[in-house]
Scaffold this active site. Structure first.
Site, mmCIF file in Angstrom:
data_model
loop_
_atom_site.group_PDB
_atom_site.id
_atom_site.type_symbol
_atom_site.label_atom_id
_atom_site.label_comp_id
_atom_site.label_asym_id
_atom_site.label_seq_id
_atom_site.Cartn_x
_atom_site.Cartn_y
_atom_site.Cartn_z
ATOM 1 N N SER A 172 0.835 -1.201 0.000
ATOM 2 C CA SER A 172 0.000 0.000 0.000
ATOM 3 C C SER A 172 0.872 1.255 0.000
ATOM 4 C CB SER A 172 -0.929 -0.008 1.214
ATOM 5 O OG SER A 172 -0.188 -0.276 2.394
ATOM 6 N N ARG A 173 0.217 2.392 0.222
ATOM 7 C CA ARG A 173 0.918 3.680 0.190
ATOM 8 C C ARG A 173 0.228 4.637 1.154
ATOM 9 N NH1 ARG A 173 1.285 7.337 -5.356
ATOM 10 N NH2 ARG A 173 1.365 9.391 -4.368
#
Length: 222
Positions: A172-173
């Site tokens: 993810s980010r």
């Protein structure tokens, strides 16, 4: 450990026992290894939270992939993007102390979190924290493998710098948006740890400008 780790781990261990009992023990190795991975993935280590005034800590473990000035809601902000791979701790923390003023969840695509378009088009949760005269916004952005964003706080809740606020499952980010006066302390390629690594320092410039503008308005009103 995050509670989800026990769910995944125990189910897989039970499956390993069943498979080993119905077939041969060698077939139970794979689910046991998978259970160990999930127990490790959902680890939630304690962190030492910096006490420096104005410090903005990283909301996640990972690698800094972008430091730039972008437009958000018609206003220029400094953005720091952090990419989390499957080997990073995925627990998210509040970058600053303050009160949660906004939480906005958006459904979307699952582009690779390294893709610049993921910041706009992927599933994400945008959180705005206001405190000590400053406003900081951070986004939990789902990646190629992530399929669930968890946020445990509500609008109006008080959070402390480095406090746990949720997690994103698998790659993810996380983006952090700061005032343009913020003094950035990281660069692309740096590896940061959630809650303990300082990303930037908030200065008094924005607050001073706001106070000056308010004083002018009062003088004009007189």
């Amino acid at each position: 450990m995050v509670r989800d780790g026990y769910y995944y781990g125990l189910v897989l261990l039970a499956g390993a026992l069943l498979v080993g009992w119905l077939t041969t023990p060698v077939w139970a190795v794979f689910p046991i290894l998978l259970a160990a991975f999930f127990l490790w993935f959902f680890r939630d280590p304690e962190r030492v939270i910096p006490g420096e005034a104005g410090a903005v800590v990283s909301p996640a473990d990972g690698k800094v992939t972008d430091v730039s000035t972008v437009m958000a809601n018609g206003k220029a902000v400094k953005r720091i993007s952090i990419f989390l791979n499957v080997f990073n701790v995925h627990v998210n923390r509040s970058p600053v102390s303050g009160v949660i003023r906004g939480v906005r969840y958006q459904t979307g695509k699952f582009l690779n979190a390294m893709n610049a378009l993921s910041a706009e088009h992927n599933e994400q949760n945008t959180v705005t924290v206001e405190g000590d005269g400053h406003t900081v916004t951070f986004k939990q952005i789902a990646g190629l493998l992530a399929r669930r964003i968890v946020f445990t706080k509500n609008i109006g809740d008080r959070v402390e710098r480095g406090e746990r606020v949720g997690l994103i499952k698998f790659g993810s980010r996380v983006d952090v948006m700061l005032e343009t006066s913020a003094e950035i302390g990281v660069k692309v390629g740096d590896h940061v740890k959630g809650g303990s690594s300082i990303l930037a320092f908030l200065t008094g410039e924005e607050r001073q400008m706001a106070g000056t503008a308010a004083g002018r308005v009062q003088q004009e009103a007189r």
